[in-house]
Write a protein that holds these residues in place. Structure first.
Motif, PDB file in Angstrom:
ATOM      1  N   GLU A 171       0.845  -1.195   0.000  1.00 41.18           N
ATOM      2  CA  GLU A 171       0.000   0.000   0.000  1.00 41.18           C
ATOM      3  C   GLU A 171       0.876   1.240   0.000  1.00 41.18           C
ATOM      4  OE1 GLU A 171      -2.851   0.065   3.139  1.00 41.18           O
ATOM      5  OE2 GLU A 171      -3.979  -1.647   2.364  1.00 41.18           O
ATOM      6  N   GLY A 172       0.465   2.220  -0.757  1.00 41.74           N
ATOM      7  CA  GLY A 172       1.190   3.476  -0.802  1.00 41.74           C
ATOM      8  C   GLY A 172       2.271   3.468  -1.859  1.00 41.74           C
ATOM      9  N   ILE A 173       2.568   4.653  -2.380  1.00 41.45           N
ATOM     10  CA  ILE A 173       3.483   4.746  -3.512  1.00 41.45           C
ATOM     11  C   ILE A 173       4.903   4.351  -3.141  1.00 41.45           C
ATOM     12  CG2 ILE A 173       3.903   7.195  -3.105  1.00 41.45           C
ATOM     13  CD1 ILE A 173       4.205   7.493  -6.146  1.00 41.45           C
ATOM     14  N   ARG A 174       5.322   4.646  -1.922  1.00 39.32           N
ATOM     15  CA  ARG A 174       6.702   4.306  -1.566  1.00 39.32           C
ATOM     16  C   ARG A 174       6.902   2.798  -1.516  1.00 39.32           C
ATOM     17  NH1 ARG A 174      10.018   5.371   4.007  1.00 39.32           N
ATOM     18  NH2 ARG A 174      12.107   5.018   3.146  1.00 39.32           N
ATOM     19  N   ALA A 175       5.970   2.101  -0.873  1.00 44.35           N
ATOM     20  CA  ALA A 175       6.062   0.646  -0.826  1.00 44.35           C
ATOM     21  C   ALA A 175       5.996   0.063  -2.233  1.00 44.35           C
ATOM     22  CB  ALA A 175       4.942   0.081   0.041  1.00 44.35           C
ATOM     23  N   ALA A 176       5.137   0.634  -3.094  1.00 43.64           N
ATOM     24  CA  ALA A 176       5.011   0.131  -4.466  1.00 43.64           C
ATOM     25  C   ALA A 176       6.287   0.363  -5.259  1.00 43.64           C
ATOM     26  CB  ALA A 176       3.828   0.800  -5.146  1.00 43.64           C
ATOM     27  N   SER A 177       6.876   1.545  -5.125  1.00 45.68           N
ATOM     28  CA  SER A 177       8.098   1.847  -5.867  1.00 45.68           C
ATOM     29  C   SER A 177       9.240   0.935  -5.429  1.00 45.68           C
ATOM     30  CB  SER A 177       8.486   3.313  -5.669  1.00 45.68           C
ATOM     31  OG  SER A 177       9.600   3.658  -6.456  1.00 45.68           O
ATOM     32  N   LEU A 178       9.329   0.672  -4.125  1.00 41.05           N
ATOM     33  CA  LEU A 178      10.358  -0.243  -3.633  1.00 41.05           C
ATOM     34  C   LEU A 178      10.091  -1.672  -4.095  1.00 41.05           C
ATOM     35  CD1 LEU A 178      10.707   1.116   0.022  1.00 41.05           C
ATOM     36  CD2 LEU A 178      12.456   1.225  -1.754  1.00 41.05           C
ATOM     37  N   LYS A 183      13.457   1.083  -5.751  1.00 43.10           N
ATOM     38  CA  LYS A 183      14.004   2.418  -5.483  1.00 43.10           C
ATOM     39  C   LYS A 183      12.941   3.297  -4.849  1.00 43.10           C
ATOM     40  CE  LYS A 183      12.959   4.523  -9.991  1.00 43.10           C
ATOM     41  NZ  LYS A 183      13.535   5.190 -11.187  1.00 43.10           N
ATOM     42  N   GLU A 184      13.392   4.392  -4.266  1.00 41.05           N
ATOM     43  CA  GLU A 184      12.483   5.376  -3.703  1.00 41.05           C
ATOM     44  C   GLU A 184      11.763   6.114  -4.837  1.00 41.05           C
ATOM     45  OE1 GLU A 184      11.836   5.803  -0.583  1.00 41.05           O
ATOM     46  OE2 GLU A 184      13.476   4.764   0.459  1.00 41.05           O
ATOM     47  N   PRO A 185      10.560   6.650  -4.574  1.00 38.17           N
ATOM     48  CA  PRO A 185       9.786   7.294  -5.646  1.00 38.17           C
ATOM     49  C   PRO A 185      10.168   8.747  -5.921  1.00 38.17           C
ATOM     50  CG  PRO A 185       8.497   7.231  -3.637  1.00 38.17           C
ATOM     51  CD  PRO A 185       9.785   6.502  -3.327  1.00 38.17           C
ATOM     52  N   ARG A 186      11.341   9.167  -5.473  1.00 41.10           N
ATOM     53  CA  ARG A 186      11.718  10.567  -5.699  1.00 41.10           C
ATOM     54  C   ARG A 186      12.000  10.856  -7.168  1.00 41.10           C
ATOM     55  NH1 ARG A 186      14.520   9.152  -0.997  1.00 41.10           N
ATOM     56  NH2 ARG A 186      13.810  10.264   0.883  1.00 41.10           N
ATOM     57  N   ARG A 187      12.502   9.862  -7.878  1.00 40.74           N
ATOM     58  CA  ARG A 187      12.808  10.026  -9.303  1.00 40.74           C
ATOM     59  C   ARG A 187      12.207   8.845 -10.051  1.00 40.74           C
ATOM     60  NH1 ARG A 187      13.567  14.228  -7.714  1.00 40.74           N
ATOM     61  NH2 ARG A 187      15.396  15.598  -7.808  1.00 40.74           N
ATOM     62  N   ALA A 242       8.080   1.969 -24.140  1.00 45.36           N
ATOM     63  CA  ALA A 242       9.182   1.046 -24.434  1.00 45.36           C
ATOM     64  C   ALA A 242       9.808   0.469 -23.168  1.00 45.36           C
ATOM     65  CB  ALA A 242      10.251   1.766 -25.257  1.00 45.36           C
ATOM     66  N   GLU A 243       9.475   1.022 -22.022  1.00 50.52           N
ATOM     67  CA  GLU A 243      10.061   0.535 -20.775  1.00 50.52           C
ATOM     68  C   GLU A 243       9.549  -0.859 -20.427  1.00 50.52           C
ATOM     69  OE1 GLU A 243       9.723   3.186 -17.481  1.00 50.52           O
ATOM     70  OE2 GLU A 243      10.192   4.952 -18.684  1.00 50.52           O
ATOM     71  N   HIS A 244      10.417  -1.604 -19.799  1.00 55.74           N
ATOM     72  CA  HIS A 244      10.072  -2.964 -19.359  1.00 55.74           C
ATOM     73  C   HIS A 244       9.131  -2.888 -18.163  1.00 55.74           C
ATOM     74  CE1 HIS A 244      10.518  -7.148 -18.162  1.00 55.74           C
ATOM     75  NE2 HIS A 244      10.887  -6.745 -16.952  1.00 55.74           N
ATOM     76  N   VAL A 245       8.090  -3.707 -18.172  1.00 59.13           N
ATOM     77  CA  VAL A 245       7.191  -3.816 -17.031  1.00 59.13           C
ATOM     78  C   VAL A 245       7.734  -4.895 -16.093  1.00 59.13           C
ATOM     79  CG1 VAL A 245       4.879  -4.466 -16.263  1.00 59.13           C
ATOM     80  CG2 VAL A 245       5.168  -3.048 -18.292  1.00 59.13           C
ATOM     81  N   PRO A 246       7.944  -4.588 -14.823  1.00 62.52           N
ATOM     82  CA  PRO A 246       8.491  -5.610 -13.912  1.00 62.52           C
ATOM     83  C   PRO A 246       7.543  -6.804 -13.819  1.00 62.52           C
ATOM     84  CG  PRO A 246       7.668  -3.714 -12.683  1.00 62.52           C
ATOM     85  CD  PRO A 246       7.651  -3.320 -14.127  1.00 62.52           C
ATOM     86  N   THR A 247       8.110  -7.978 -13.832  1.00 62.38           N
ATOM     87  CA  THR A 247       7.298  -9.193 -13.760  1.00 62.38           C
ATOM     88  C   THR A 247       7.419  -9.898 -12.413  1.00 62.38           C
ATOM     89  OG1 THR A 247       9.122 -10.437 -14.751  1.00 62.38           O
ATOM     90  CG2 THR A 247       7.446  -9.568 -16.245  1.00 62.38           C
ATOM     91  N   ALA A 248       8.134  -9.314 -11.490  1.00 61.57           N
ATOM     92  CA  ALA A 248       8.272  -9.896 -10.153  1.00 61.57           C
ATOM     93  C   ALA A 248       8.478  -8.777  -9.148  1.00 61.57           C
ATOM     94  CB  ALA A 248       9.451 -10.868 -10.103  1.00 61.57           C
ATOM     95  N   ARG A 249       8.051  -9.022  -7.927  1.00 64.46           N
ATOM     96  CA  ARG A 249       8.287  -8.052  -6.871  1.00 64.46           C
ATOM     97  C   ARG A 249       9.703  -8.192  -6.339  1.00 64.46           C
ATOM     98  NH1 ARG A 249       3.481  -8.045  -2.521  1.00 64.46           N
ATOM     99  NH2 ARG A 249       5.310  -7.648  -1.214  1.00 64.46           N
ATOM    100  N   ARG A 250      10.290  -7.075  -5.993  1.00 67.07           N
ATOM    101  CA  ARG A 250      11.621  -7.076  -5.397  1.00 67.07           C
ATOM    102  C   ARG A 250      11.500  -7.177  -3.877  1.00 67.07           C
ATOM    103  NH1 ARG A 250      15.642  -4.256  -8.804  1.00 67.07           N
ATOM    104  NH2 ARG A 250      14.672  -3.731 -10.810  1.00 67.07           N
ATOM    105  N   ALA A 251      12.512  -7.764  -3.282  1.00 67.87           N
ATOM    106  CA  ALA A 251      12.546  -7.818  -1.816  1.00 67.87           C
ATOM    107  C   ALA A 251      12.791  -6.419  -1.266  1.00 67.87           C
ATOM    108  CB  ALA A 251      13.647  -8.760  -1.355  1.00 67.87           C
TER     109      ALA A 251
END
Length: 685
Positions: A171-178, A183-187, A242-251
């Motif tokens: 939940e939340g953008i930071r958890a999703a970006s990680l 990475k953090e959602p700053r960039r 053209a960017e790759h869509v992630p197919t797995a969650r990162r730890a």
């Protein structure tokens, strides 16, 4: 404008106008404001970079969102896609509401809710049953208006960034970006931002780790909308698609595993734990330790502590090669485990001997077979070097000279100095310090050795180690050795032979290998940092051939290289002269010469046990243990009497074990070769 749209606008306007001004509408909007939301606990480094987060009690990854911590491009895209008039309406958008009302009138059911960001936040906070009934929408509208008036625009955005669902327990953008980008959602890139805008609309059916094609299509629709809205340029849209869509969650980040868990366990109620560790250094050294431990063999682990000894701050602490590797017992924090230090304590014996005026770096000392009572130390290679300077004896880590110096200093005095500096060496229950402590016959932790060597690096001023930035100031540094003695030992250790492929003369360092090849140590410092390394098996089993020089020292030198530029060691203190052996006073030219000629003429005293002390020798449990008696001063040989009865005789080792007659008060007396005596009375229990 079509008839349907006019009806919708009219209906929406009437509903909004009627309800917004009514007391009932305001009461309908009562509810929580998001302040009680539970967020993941975080452990962060010295620059507030995330080291390791912990899931909430309901097993969610959820972090507080903040507008200032998110890429502005994402915020522009979010508003353009979800709520174009976010900054101009009171929480409910009349135009969007009109459109939804028109669709409802035309179709007889709710087709779209016209939800604003404030309405979505109201739904996320309430966590009530979802529905598309008119009452549910009215309640969302009332809640949205109330939240907008009480919290303001930025807080509404913060709550959305905190609570928006992204699939599973994220939940939340930071958890999703990680979770999806690591990475953090700053960039964020246009493609990443578009994906994060799209996912909350259908978080379970668009999860990229389960439905990557659906996630891609949803992302591309957002990009197309952003082009029409003027938020993105055509080339940005093309690059995003053209960017790759992630197919797995990162730890989630999991640096400083043991230090993080320790901090959270100490204060479970604190949400953010701020450590002095440096994430960059921690990450680099974790990779080094993991790589070297795996190369060393099965079941081998390693630990490392790095300190900025100028401040006492711990900048990296690694408790295991791999915390999740059960074969290597990664759950055991080897920076806190008590192990035998081998020869790693020898520098402090020499420092105390130099400080006491018993020796000088250029004093000659004998490295020959020698007995100290019943104790007969031998060198690691079973050979002897004959007559050497104490400088060379320490550089070569010779055992006999170290024990001879420790006997002169006194084991209890040596232990007391370590304890005064804040280190608590561990001895078996009932044991008293003996000469074996100089060769590893005592237990210490890796953090203890790191602190002791940091004291040498600071020229005798030992710092209290600091690992938490959110606790009261630590105690002031404690004296470990006099400046001249500490510098002399550091100067000697600088010339200790470096491991293969490394340069001698850059770092002051010492290795240690415990009895039975169970523990390998290497501890050293430059002008800024002190690093301590341990290698072995956490269960204490023997590893044939394991030594500090071959297993731990290469890690130590590589760790220094990974921490950045070399910091020069301090120069010779101005008041300290460089002397040769021939320039020394006669008593210092050869260790023990004065005592061999005239004996020790100091007043005879019983160093242990102290007068009046109670000593538990286990009388209540069965046969009593023996009582050690140790002397200082006087001239050997010595005779020990128990309640006036001679029971033992000893010489240069200055210690004997005696057996009291039974529990109760006992008088111990010692008589030296000159007839001088000393007595103490103790109570044996």
């Amino acid at each position: 404008m079509t008839r349907r749209r006019l009806i919708g606008l009219a209906a929406g306007g009437l509903v909004l106008a009627g309800l917004a001004g009514g007391y009932g509408f305001w009461r309908l909007g009562e509810g929580p404001d998001g302040g009680a939301t539970a967020f993941s606990r975080e452990v962060v480094d010295r620059q507030d970079r995330l080291l390791r987060p912990f899931q909430t009690d309901d097993d969610m990854w959820r972090f507080p969102g903040a507008v200032g911590a998110v890429d502005p491009l994402f915020l522009r895209m979010l508003k353009a896609y979800e709520d174009r008039r976010f900054s101009s309406h009171p929480g409910v958008d009349p135009l969007a509401l009109g459109r939804a009302a028109g669709q409802w009138l035309a179709n007889g059911r709710i087709v779209s809710g016209g939800s604003t960001l404030a309405m979505q936040v109201a739904r996320l906070i309430d966590k009530r049953e979802d529905g598309r009934s008119l009452f549910v929408k009215l309640r969302e509208m009332a809640r949205a208006v109330r939240l907008r008036q009480t919290l303001g625009e930025e807080r509404i955005l913060d709550l959305y960034l905190s609570l928006a669902p992204y699939g599973g327990n994220v939940e939340g953008i930071r958890a999703a970006s990680l979770a999806y980008f690591g990475k953090e959602p700053r960039r964020l890139s246009p493609g990443e931002a578009a994906l994060l805008v799209a996912l909350p609309q259908a978080p379970e059916t668009r999860r990229p780790d389960r439905f990557p094609e659906r996630a891609r299509r949803a992302r591309d629709r957002v990009l197309d909308r952003m082009l029409l809205a003027g938020v993105l340029k055509p080339e940005q849209v093309a690059a995003g698609k053209a960017e790759h869509v992630p197919t797995a969650r990162r730890a989630m980040p999991a640096f400083a595993w043991h230090a993080s868990a320790e901090a959270v366990a100490a204060e479970p109620g604190r949400r953010v734990h701020r450590l002095t560790l440096d994430r960059g250094h921690q990450e680099a050294l974790e990779a080094l330790v993991r790589e070297r431990a795996r190369a060393a063999g099965a079941k081998i682990s390693a630990g490392l502590v790095a300190i900025d000894h100028r401040s006492g701050e711990v900048i990296a602490r690694i408790g295991a090669a791999d915390p999740l590797d059960t074969e290597r017992q990664g759950a055991v924090d080897m920076t806190r485990a008590i192990r035998s230090p081998g020869s790693a304590l020898k520098p402090f014996i020499y420092a105390l001997a130099y400080e006491a005026g018993l020796a000088h770096p250029e004093t000659l000392i004998e490295d020959r077979p020698q007995r100290f009572g019943s104790y007969a130390p031998v060198n690691f290679d079973r050979g002897y070097q004959g007559t050497v300077s104490t400088r060379n004896a320490l550089q070569m880590s010779l055992n006999v000279p170290a024990v001879a110096l420790l006997e002169a200093v006194g084991p209890q005095r040596f232990m007391s100095r370590l304890e005064q500096a804040g280190v608590r060496p561990a001895l078996p229950r009932g044991e008293v310090p003996g000469l074996a402590i100089g060769l590893g016959g005592v237990g210490l932790r890796l953090v203890d050795l790191a602190a002791l060597y940091a004291g040498l690096a600071r020229l005798g001023d030992m710092p209290a180690l600091i690992e938490r930035r959110d606790l009261p100031a630590p105690p002031a540094p404690r004296p470990l050795a006099e400046e001249a003695a500490a510098w002399a030992v550091g100067d000697i250790l600088t010339d200790a032979p470096a491991p293969e492929s490394a340069l001698t003369g850059r770092y002051a360092y010492k290795t240690g290998t415990s009895y039975g090849f169970r523990d390998a140590w290497a501890i050293g410092f430059d002008g800024q940092r002190t690093i301590a390394v341990w290698v072995g098996r956490p269960d204490g089993s023997s590893i044939p051939g394991l030594t500090g020089r071959t297993a731990a020292a290469p890690i130590l030198f590589d760790a220094f290289a990974r921490l950045g530029p070399y910091a020069p060691l301090p120069g010779r203190p101005a008041h300290l002269q460089a002397l040769t052996n021939s320039q020394l006073p006669p008593p210092l030219r050869r260790f023990g010469a004065a005592r061999e000629e005239a004996g020790d003429t100091r007043e005879l005293k019983i160093a242990f046990p102290p007068d009046g002390v109670r000593i538990d020798l286990g009388a209540a449990a069965g046969p009593m243990e023996q009582l050690p008696v140790r002397t200082v001063g006087g001239r050997p040989p010595f005779t020990v009497l128990v309640d006036g009865r001679p029971v033992a005789r000893f010489g240069a080792q200055r210690q004997a074990n005696v057996a009291p007659d039974g529990p109760g008060f006992t008088t111990l007396s010692v008589i030296d070769a000159e007839g001088r005596s000393a007595s103490v009375t103790v109570r044996v229990e």
